[in-house]
Structures are given as C-alpha cells and as structure tokens.
Design a protein around this motif. Structure first.
Motif, PDB file in Angstrom:
ATOM      1  N   ALA A   1     -12.241   1.296  -1.594  1.00 46.03           N
ATOM      2  CA  ALA A   1     -11.136   0.844  -2.450  1.00 46.03           C
ATOM      3  C   ALA A   1      -9.926   1.751  -2.227  1.00 46.03           C
ATOM      4  O   ALA A   1     -10.070   2.953  -2.000  1.00 46.03           O
ATOM      5  N   TYR A   2      -8.742   1.148  -2.316  1.00 46.46           N
ATOM      6  CA  TYR A   2      -7.518   1.929  -2.175  1.00 46.46           C
ATOM      7  C   TYR A   2      -7.261   2.745  -3.441  1.00 46.46           C
ATOM      8  O   TYR A   2      -7.554   2.264  -4.553  1.00 46.46           O
TER       9      TYR A   2
ATOM     10  N   ALA B   1       4.129   7.645   3.181  1.00 46.05           N
ATOM     11  CA  ALA B   1       2.722   7.719   2.780  1.00 46.05           C
ATOM     12  C   ALA B   1       2.222   6.374   2.254  1.00 46.05           C
ATOM     13  O   ALA B   1       2.913   5.670   1.513  1.00 46.05           O
ATOM     14  N   ARG B   2       0.997   6.025   2.622  1.00 44.57           N
ATOM     15  CA  ARG B   2       0.339   4.797   2.151  1.00 44.57           C
ATOM     16  C   ARG B   2      -1.021   5.165   1.559  1.00 44.57           C
ATOM     17  O   ARG B   2      -1.589   6.195   1.878  1.00 44.57           O
ATOM     18  N   ARG B   3      -1.550   4.322   0.744  1.00 43.04           N
ATOM     19  CA  ARG B   3      -2.756   4.611  -0.016  1.00 43.04           C
ATOM     20  C   ARG B   3      -3.965   4.745   0.887  1.00 43.04           C
ATOM     21  O   ARG B   3      -4.188   3.922   1.779  1.00 43.04           O
ATOM     22  N   ALA B   4      -4.750   5.793   0.623  1.00 42.65           N
ATOM     23  CA  ALA B   4      -5.982   6.006   1.372  1.00 42.65           C
ATOM     24  C   ALA B   4      -7.091   5.115   0.816  1.00 42.65           C
ATOM     25  O   ALA B   4      -7.132   4.804  -0.382  1.00 42.65           O
TER      26      ALA B   4
ATOM     27  N   LEU C   1       0.809  -1.214   0.000  1.00 41.97           N
ATOM     28  CA  LEU C   1       0.000   0.000   0.000  1.00 41.97           C
ATOM     29  C   LEU C   1       0.843   1.265   0.000  1.00 41.97           C
ATOM     30  O   LEU C   1       0.319   2.361   0.118  1.00 41.97           O
ATOM     31  N   ALA C   2       2.169   1.139  -0.107  1.00 45.20           N
ATOM     32  CA  ALA C   2       3.029   2.318  -0.116  1.00 45.20           C
ATOM     33  C   ALA C   2       2.763   3.160  -1.359  1.00 45.20           C
ATOM     34  O   ALA C   2       2.552   2.647  -2.464  1.00 45.20           O
ATOM     35  N   CYS C   3       2.749   4.489  -1.179  1.00 41.01           N
ATOM     36  CA  CYS C   3       2.518   5.397  -2.312  1.00 41.01           C
ATOM     37  C   CYS C   3       3.737   5.458  -3.224  1.00 41.01           C
ATOM     38  O   CYS C   3       4.859   5.106  -2.844  1.00 41.01           O
TER      39      CYS C   3
END
Length: 501
Positions: free
Chosen positions: A78-79, A70-73, A58-60
């Motif tokens: 859904a991410y 930062a990781r995906r919101a 999930l890392a941006c």
C-alpha cells in the motif's frame, strides 16, 4: 530617517543577497515501486496533497528542498497515506538539525538558525563579567547574580541548561565583608577548567582575585574534607578596576593583569603577576607598562603562545576620543621580548587576541588582533583584524557598521578559521531623556558578508550593559553566539545557533 524604517530596508536587502530561500537541492526521494501512469509533478507548492502536485496522484505533500519530486513509497503493498522518510529519502528530517547545505525538512529554508532562551539574569552583566568554556561535558557559563554564590550552568549542544552547580563566594567561605565581582572568566588550566574572578569593595580598593578549580560539569572541586578548593591570586589593598587573566595548559601558568595608580596617585601603570594553577607565585607583581604620552593605560587581552611566550594587548586612551592599542610579547619572567606593535584607534577599541593555531604556521605567525575603531568623516565604527603581528601584517577592515550604531563583538577560532559575532547597538532618548537601547545581532566568517541573526529580524530592546557576545562551537559546522536580551519580564541570556560554511 526613522531608524526602524531604515533598518527594514537593510533587512530586505540582506535577505535578498543572503539567499535565505532553499536552493531546491534534492536528496534521495525514496522508492516508488509502482507508477500510476500519471504525469510527474513539477514540484509545485509545499503542502500539496495526493493528486494536487501536477497530475500525479502519488506526489508527496512536501515538494521543497530534498522533497522535490518525491512520490509515495509502496509499503507492504500500500502507498503511504502520508509521506515519511521512506518517500522523501535519507536526507529528509521532520525538523532540521543538520548543517549540510540542504533544506532537509522541506519548508523552503536551508539550514535555519535556532534561537533559545538560556536563563534569566539578575543584574547588569557588563562586559568582562561573563564568559563561556566548552568541556567534554558541555558548554559552561558562570552567572554571578547572588551575593553568596555563583551559578555555573552546564549547557548541552542545544544550549539548554542540563545542570547547575554552586560556587560559594570567597567572603562567604571566610566570613568577611561582602565584596562585588568586577571581572570573571572561565579558563582552561593544566589541571582542567577553573573559574577566575576578581572582586572589589563596591568599585573601590581592595582588589582581590581568586581561582576555583572545576570539574568538567562545572561543579567546584573539593578537598579531602569536602571543602571547596579556592586559591587567592591577588591581594592589592590600594588597587581597583577590572582585571585580565590568561592560562597556559601546557606550562601550568596563569597571568593576571590590572591597573594601578590614578590621576591623584601617579604614575598609572599596567601591572602583572604570574602564578601556577594552585596559586603559587611564579613572578611577583611588577609594573609592565606606563604610558609615555600620559594617557590612561589598561590591560585588555592576554594570550599564551605555543612557544611559551605571553602576548598582551594594552590600551591607552586620551580621554578625548583618541586611543592606541599596543601589542607586546613577554617571556616567562614577564619581561618584554622584541619590538611591540601599536595601532591608532578611537576610544574603547576593546581589542581581543586570538590564536589561529598550527594551521596558520609558526607560533609568532598565528596570533591575530581584533579591535574596534571609529573613523572620520562619517564616524563609522569599524571592526579591524590584523595578523602576522610581528611580520609587518597590516589591518584589514571586516566591518563598517551603520552610522550611529556601535558594534560590541566577540571573536572565536574554529579549526584555524576566525569567526566574529557582534551586537550592533544604538540608543535614542526616551521619556525624561532616559536612553532607550536597541540593536541587532550579526555574525561574519572570513571572506563572507555579515549575516543578520537577530531573532525575527526585528530590532531588539537592549540595556546599557549589552556590550558583549559569547561564541562557542557546539557541533560540526555549527556555532552559537550568546548575548543579553531585554524584555518586559527582565534580562535574559539568549542564544542563536547557526550553521557555518
């Protein structure tokens, strides 16, 4: 050593000391509402895709600056397939515009400068012929590149041209023989902004000067019949040369200074006159100064003080490399008040007076003099600054330029803080011994080391008239410096916007 090779070493050293890379500051990195159970990434390289930053799927993509960690919101269950400000946080910008000490666009560079090409220039544009002024409508810059009119450019905060106004020249309005603009300056009067310019008959008398009131957007003000308002300030049949002007918004006064006489028509004197914003004479032309040493005197800078007095900086040059800068206070009748200050310099000290304002104290404590001097034994060009001029203040050296380089500087006061910018220029012989001019652009704030602002950090080709810079504050914590640049396509007014501490 070849000048370009030598400068490459200087640039590398500057970059190493200036901390051009991001400090890795972290803002709000967004909200991840579900943890995949993977190990959190360590903020690796900038454009890693999902699952590539460490082992966190999930890392941006961006992991520099405010995007570090930062990781995906999770959005509507859904991410984000590609991270946006929802993931990166409130400090994130896709293209950096803030001056906040953070790498907002996460590209590894904090508060980068921005270069822009303002307009093409026709003609030399020597020092004293171009100026700028901030109004509520933007930044105004007058351009004298035609025989019949001046163009007044209105620039926005990005220094892009939004509007161009035309100011017809006096000889067009009166139907007389063409003159040539020798000096010009935008001034702020009690009636608003105005364009001052002086003319000659191709570097010979007569010397005339005019004042054109302007609207905030740079358009000339007009009378009841639609005619452009214009006031003649000088009509000197036997004088020539550059002029200096300063306006007082509080007392509705303008002073104009020039030199009269010459080696064949002595004495050589600095003259002055005072008028109001409509050209009415308040003090008739009178002699203000004559060099006691027999050197050539000239007015260089003038500044109205908050106590209603006028401060003038005069230069004397021997013609053999020696010079003096004299600073005098004058009253409303252009009579000297108190003792003058004098500073020994070399040729062409190009002094400039600025006022730090109320934050610096009383009216006589706030003026500052900036000038240039060449010092032995290395013939270095120094930029020197002296404050508390009438309380014994001594000069402080801000800059010792590289041997062989000549700094042409501008000074600007921003909320009581003095800031400098300059073109550091040198020349080398070209084909048929035609001089080739090169240079670099620098800025400096009090107590800080000079910062190079040269676009691309490569030597810029210049011309023989590249002897000035203009400075304006365009936004909070953001300054701009403008200068003339040379390319294969001609001459241009270029600008660099940069963040201040």
């Amino acid at each position: 050593m070849n000048a370009r090779l030598w400068w490459s070493g200087v640039v590398l050293s500057c970059l190493a000391m200036a901390g051009c890379e991001s400090s890795g500051g972290k803002g709000d990195a967004g909200t991840v509402v579900e943890d995949s159970g993977g190990t959190r990434g360590d903020g690796g390289s900038g454009d890693a895709g999902p699952g590539d930053a460490g082992t966190d799927p999930l890392a941006c993509e961006k992991q520099h600056g405010v995007c570090a960690g930062a990781r995906r919101a999770l959005v509507d269950g859904a991410y984000e397939p590609e991270c946006t400000a929802l993931s990166y946080g409130a400090d994130y910008e896709s293209s950096e515009t803030r001056c906040d000490g953070l790498d907002n666009d996460c590209d590894g560079v904090t508060d980068p400068p921005k270069e822009s090409r303002v307009t093409a220039l026709r003609g030399g544009y020597e020092r004293g012929k171009i100026s700028s002024l901030r109004t509520e409508a933007g930044v105004l810059v007058p351009v004298f590149d035609g025989a019949e009119e001046a163009r007044v450019l209105r620039l926005d905060d990005d220094l892009e041209v939004q509007e161009t106004s035309s100011v017809p020249m006096a000889w067009v309005r009166t139907g007389t023989a063409r003159q040539y603009v020798r000096s010009s300056k935008l001034v702020r009067t009690s009636e608003g902004p105005a364009l001052y310019y002086s003319t000659e008959n191709f570097l010979v008398p007569p010397l005339n000067a005019y004042l054109v009131p302007l609207e905030a957007n740079g358009a000339p003000k007009r009378g009841p019949d639609g005619e452009v308002l214009e006031y003649r300030l000088l009509d000197r049949p036997t004088d020539d040369g550059p002029t200096v002007v300063a306006a007082s918004t509080e007392h509705d006064r303008l002073v104009v200074l020039w030199t009269t006489g010459g080696p064949l028509t002595p004495p050589i004197q600095v003259m002055g006159t005072m008028v109001d914003s409509k050209g009415q004479v308040l003090v008739a032309p009178k002699a203000l100064f004559e060099s006691p040493s027999g050197w050539t005197p000239a007015p260089a800078s003038a500044l109205w003080l908050r106590n209603g007095e006028l401060l003038v900086a005069l230069t004397e040059e021997s013609g053999s490399g020696q010079g003096t800068v004299r600073v005098r206070r004058l009253d409303a009748a252009l009579e000297q008040v108190g003792e003058e200050r004098s500073f020994t310099t070399s040729e062409q000290p190009v002094p400039q007076l600025v006022d730090l304002g109320e934050l610096a104290g009383a009216p006589l404590a706030s003026p500052v003099l900036v000038w240039r001097s060449r010092e032995a034994p290395e013939s270095l060009r120094w930029i020197r600054v002296a404050g508390h001029l009438f309380e014994g203040g001594q000069p402080v050296t801000w800059l010792k330029d590289t041997p062989g380089y000549i700094p042409w500087f501008g000074a600007f006061v921003d909320d009581g803080v003095l800031r400098l910018s300059w073109l550091s220029r040198f020349f080398e012989p070209g084909e048929n011994n035609t001089p080739l001019y090169w240079g670099r652009l620098w800025t400096q704030d009090p107590g800080d080391a000079p910062v190079e602002r040269t676009p691309g950090l490569a030597l810029m080709p210049l011309n023989e008239h590249a002897m000035w810079v203009l400075m304006e504050k365009v936004a909070p914590r953001r300054m701009a410096t403008m200068y003339t640049a040379t390319t294969d396509d001609g001459q241009f007014l270029d600008a660099v916007r940069y963040c201040t501490p």
